[in-house]
Design a protein around this motif. Structure first.
Motif, PDB file in Angstrom:
ATOM      1  N   MET A  57       0.843  -1.197   0.000  1.00 45.97           N
ATOM      2  CA  MET A  57       0.000   0.000   0.000  1.00 45.97           C
ATOM      3  C   MET A  57       0.879   1.247   0.000  1.00 45.97           C
ATOM      4  N   THR A  58       0.399   2.280  -0.660  1.00 49.53           N
ATOM      5  CA  THR A  58       1.191   3.494  -0.835  1.00 49.53           C
ATOM      6  C   THR A  58       0.431   4.690  -0.268  1.00 49.53           C
ATOM      7  N   PHE A  59       1.138   5.494   0.550  1.00 50.70           N
ATOM      8  CA  PHE A  59       0.581   6.749   1.062  1.00 50.70           C
ATOM      9  C   PHE A  59       1.067   7.862   0.137  1.00 50.70           C
ATOM     10  N   ILE A  60       0.139   8.589  -0.454  1.00 48.84           N
ATOM     11  CA  ILE A  60       0.476   9.631  -1.431  1.00 48.84           C
ATOM     12  C   ILE A  60      -0.120  10.952  -0.956  1.00 48.84           C
ATOM     13  N   LYS A  61       0.661  12.010  -1.062  1.00 46.87           N
ATOM     14  CA  LYS A  61       0.141  13.317  -0.637  1.00 46.87           C
ATOM     15  C   LYS A  61       0.743  14.408  -1.515  1.00 46.87           C
ATOM     16  N   PRO A  62      -0.090  15.312  -2.012  1.00 46.05           N
ATOM     17  CA  PRO A  62       0.449  16.410  -2.817  1.00 46.05           C
ATOM     18  C   PRO A  62       0.989  17.520  -1.926  1.00 46.05           C
ATOM     19  N   TYR A  63       2.137  18.070  -2.282  1.00 42.66           N
ATOM     20  CA  TYR A  63       2.710  19.225  -1.570  1.00 42.66           C
ATOM     21  C   TYR A  63       3.013  20.314  -2.597  1.00 42.66           C
ATOM     22  N   LEU A  64       2.751  21.548  -2.192  1.00 44.94           N
ATOM     23  CA  LEU A  64       3.091  22.714  -3.003  1.00 44.94           C
ATOM     24  C   LEU A  64       4.583  23.011  -2.835  1.00 44.94           C
ATOM     25  N   ILE A  65       5.279  23.191  -3.944  1.00 43.01           N
ATOM     26  CA  ILE A  65       6.680  23.632  -3.868  1.00 43.01           C
ATOM     27  C   ILE A  65       6.683  25.130  -3.611  1.00 43.01           C
ATOM     28  N   ARG A  66       7.230  25.522  -2.473  1.00 39.22           N
ATOM     29  CA  ARG A  66       7.169  26.910  -2.010  1.00 39.22           C
ATOM     30  C   ARG A  66       8.479  27.650  -2.307  1.00 39.22           C
ATOM     31  N   LEU A  67       8.375  28.978  -2.252  1.00 39.19           N
ATOM     32  CA  LEU A  67       9.566  29.828  -2.373  1.00 39.19           C
ATOM     33  C   LEU A  67      10.669  29.365  -1.432  1.00 39.19           C
ATOM     34  N   SER A  68      10.299  29.013  -0.212  1.00 38.17           N
ATOM     35  CA  SER A  68      11.307  28.663   0.793  1.00 38.17           C
ATOM     36  C   SER A  68      12.005  27.338   0.480  1.00 38.17           C
ATOM     37  N   HIS A  69      11.460  26.517  -0.421  1.00 39.32           N
ATOM     38  CA  HIS A  69      12.123  25.266  -0.808  1.00 39.32           C
ATOM     39  C   HIS A  69      13.174  25.483  -1.898  1.00 39.32           C
ATOM     40  N   CYS A  70      13.101  26.622  -2.570  1.00 37.85           N
ATOM     41  CA  CYS A  70      13.906  26.828  -3.785  1.00 37.85           C
ATOM     42  C   CYS A  70      15.106  27.720  -3.507  1.00 37.85           C
ATOM     43  N   ASP A  71      16.160  27.491  -4.269  1.00 41.63           N
ATOM     44  CA  ASP A  71      17.347  28.332  -4.135  1.00 41.63           C
ATOM     45  C   ASP A  71      17.388  29.332  -5.292  1.00 41.63           C
ATOM     46  N   ALA A  72      18.524  29.978  -5.457  1.00 43.72           N
ATOM     47  CA  ALA A  72      18.646  31.059  -6.436  1.00 43.72           C
ATOM     48  C   ALA A  72      18.486  30.576  -7.876  1.00 43.72           C
ATOM     49  N   THR A  73      18.479  29.245  -8.110  1.00 45.11           N
ATOM     50  CA  THR A  73      18.231  28.741  -9.464  1.00 45.11           C
ATOM     51  C   THR A  73      16.726  28.587  -9.725  1.00 45.11           C
ATOM     52  N   GLY A  74      15.901  28.838  -8.702  1.00 45.20           N
ATOM     53  CA  GLY A  74      14.443  28.736  -8.868  1.00 45.20           C
ATOM     54  C   GLY A  74      13.921  27.308  -8.752  1.00 45.20           C
ATOM     55  N   GLN A  75      14.798  26.375  -8.400  1.00 44.19           N
ATOM     56  CA  GLN A  75      14.403  24.973  -8.252  1.00 44.19           C
ATOM     57  C   GLN A  75      14.638  24.525  -6.808  1.00 44.19           C
ATOM     58  N   VAL A  76      14.034  23.396  -6.459  1.00 43.75           N
ATOM     59  CA  VAL A  76      14.164  22.937  -5.078  1.00 43.75           C
ATOM     60  C   VAL A  76      15.636  22.689  -4.747  1.00 43.75           C
ATOM     61  N   PHE A  77      16.070  23.256  -3.645  1.00 42.13           N
ATOM     62  CA  PHE A  77      17.420  23.048  -3.106  1.00 42.13           C
ATOM     63  C   PHE A  77      17.397  21.664  -2.450  1.00 42.13           C
ATOM     64  N   TYR A  78      18.287  20.747  -2.883  1.00 39.65           N
ATOM     65  CA  TYR A  78      18.069  19.338  -2.543  1.00 39.65           C
ATOM     66  C   TYR A  78      17.914  19.045  -1.042  1.00 39.65           C
ATOM     67  N   PRO A  79      18.592  19.744  -0.111  1.00 37.08           N
ATOM     68  CA  PRO A  79      18.310  19.415   1.303  1.00 37.08           C
ATOM     69  C   PRO A  79      16.844  19.598   1.676  1.00 37.08           C
ATOM     70  N   ASN A  80      16.161  20.504   0.966  1.00 37.73           N
ATOM     71  CA  ASN A  80      14.762  20.764   1.313  1.00 37.73           C
ATOM     72  C   ASN A  80      13.840  19.615   0.920  1.00 37.73           C
ATOM     73  N   TYR A  81      14.251  18.764  -0.055  1.00 39.09           N
ATOM     74  CA  TYR A  81      13.459  17.548  -0.319  1.00 39.09           C
ATOM     75  C   TYR A  81      13.341  16.700   0.951  1.00 39.09           C
ATOM     76  N   PHE A  82      14.427  16.643   1.713  1.00 33.53           N
ATOM     77  CA  PHE A  82      14.401  15.797   2.914  1.00 33.53           C
ATOM     78  C   PHE A  82      13.488  16.399   3.983  1.00 33.53           C
ATOM     79  N   HIS A  83      13.391  17.729   4.019  1.00 34.23           N
ATOM     80  CA  HIS A  83      12.421  18.347   4.931  1.00 34.23           C
ATOM     81  C   HIS A  83      10.997  17.946   4.529  1.00 34.23           C
ATOM     82  N   ILE A  84      10.713  17.937   3.232  1.00 34.62           N
ATOM     83  CA  ILE A  84       9.345  17.571   2.805  1.00 34.62           C
ATOM     84  C   ILE A  84       9.130  16.071   3.014  1.00 34.62           C
TER      85      ILE A  84
END
Lengths: 136, 136, 136, 136
Positions: free
Chosen positions: A1-28
């Protein structure tokens, strides 16, 4: 069984390249595990830590990043439990959108006493609820 | 050759168990890579991103956590480059104190154009400086 | 009119005292502003930043913390707009639970061009939507 | 007397606009307070929290942001203590470069017992060291 949940990618997840800064994936991913505790197996994660004095530290991570996530996207984070030992849990987790993988992770965690810092058996009620989740 | 730098474990790195919250290790590892750019290979990391329009996203991580770090400890973070391809870099990184491993990580990163999102060759001057670092 | 949204206090928000580490309140307040953009005035915040090239940096903050929040609590974050100038916005924001204040904040933000770093007028469509929100 | 320390503005401090994301200033200000404990008044901050069971939560903040900081800059963070009560401390803090203010903050913090959550007197040895710092 799989637990699935949608999350919004926020400004605070992204770095100066406009994409998610990889350490922030682990926070999510950690938010996902919390939400899985509260919503899927219905074990309060705060009580697990603060009242029972347990924690679930990570001992091993393997992560593959195949495509970036950008600010403003809503992407699916998913979690399955692939193995439960006496004190250890193996999770497969990932990020995907429209059926395409962005991130995929294998995580091994161990139930630990905050007092002794030693591995302890997962509490019986938690085991049973995880077992029920695994069979779906 | 190995780039080693001590970092103080701060309150902001730790969670309610008083130990480093694992996503925060990756924040410190990223600080280490920045400091390696500035101090070891002497390539300004901000110019690499903001002026040259490049980035160095992670495509693969393997991390083993063998012992926790606690607030107030000063621990060594270290980095070696184990392979340099046309656009890819393989790093071995870790955290240790008094010769004992706390965390060990293998990380594959790829040089990417922020405009096209495609892999591009590492700039020649950066290649030469990394090569010089690798031979020590 | 007030935009109110409940947020779960997560492990990642708390420090070694088990309570929210105060810088993390501002991360959640920023999430609240993003959610207000998407959900209340229905202006996509990512487009505001990435396509229109605008940003909304903070120029002044006054914050009073009257009671702590603990991991596992679900608390209400709320936002009102108290004044809209040509390029400036004044927000009152806060955290409360069961009618009792935990945090209260006044924030002044200014609409800025990312290219020139100078204050610019809020776009007309955004003004109208904020005006509609203010009158409720 | 003023405690001044230069900090590098890192990728992880900046958002998609390439400038410091304002909540991250408070993370650096908190690092400054920790470094002031360790280096200026020579009271170990980890012992203050973990062994003495005290904490120093913020009760009031007033912050003015007059100019942005960008990735790669090294800027001075500074701290003075403007008042010490029985359990409260008032700090003036700021960020500047080349004599020009970027951020200026007034912060009131209170010494609290982690057990009772009530304000307690600052320990006598800490008082004396802060007093010595204040007179310079």
């Amino acid at each position: 069984m799989t637990f699935i949940k949608p999350y919004l990618i926020r400004l605070s997840h992204c770095d100066a390249t406009g994409q998610v800064f990889y350490p922030n994936y682990f926070h999510i991913f950690n938010a996902l595990v919390e939400d899985w505790f509260y919503e899927a197996i219905e074990v309060p994660f705060d009580g697990f830590l603060m009242e029972r004095g347990l924690s679930l530290p990570t001992v091993k991570l393997e992560t593959t990043f195949s495509a970036p996530c950008r600010m403003g996207e809503i992407v699916d984070f998913w979690l399955t439990v692939t193995h439960m030992g006496r004190s250890s849990l193996r999770f497969s987790m990932g990020v995907s959108k429209d059926g395409v993988d962005r991130v995929r992770m294998h995580r091994v965690a161990v139930c630990v006493s905050q007092k002794t810092h030693a591995a302890v058996a997962l509490p019986q009620d938690v085991r049973e609820k995880i077992q029920a989740f695994m069979v779906g």
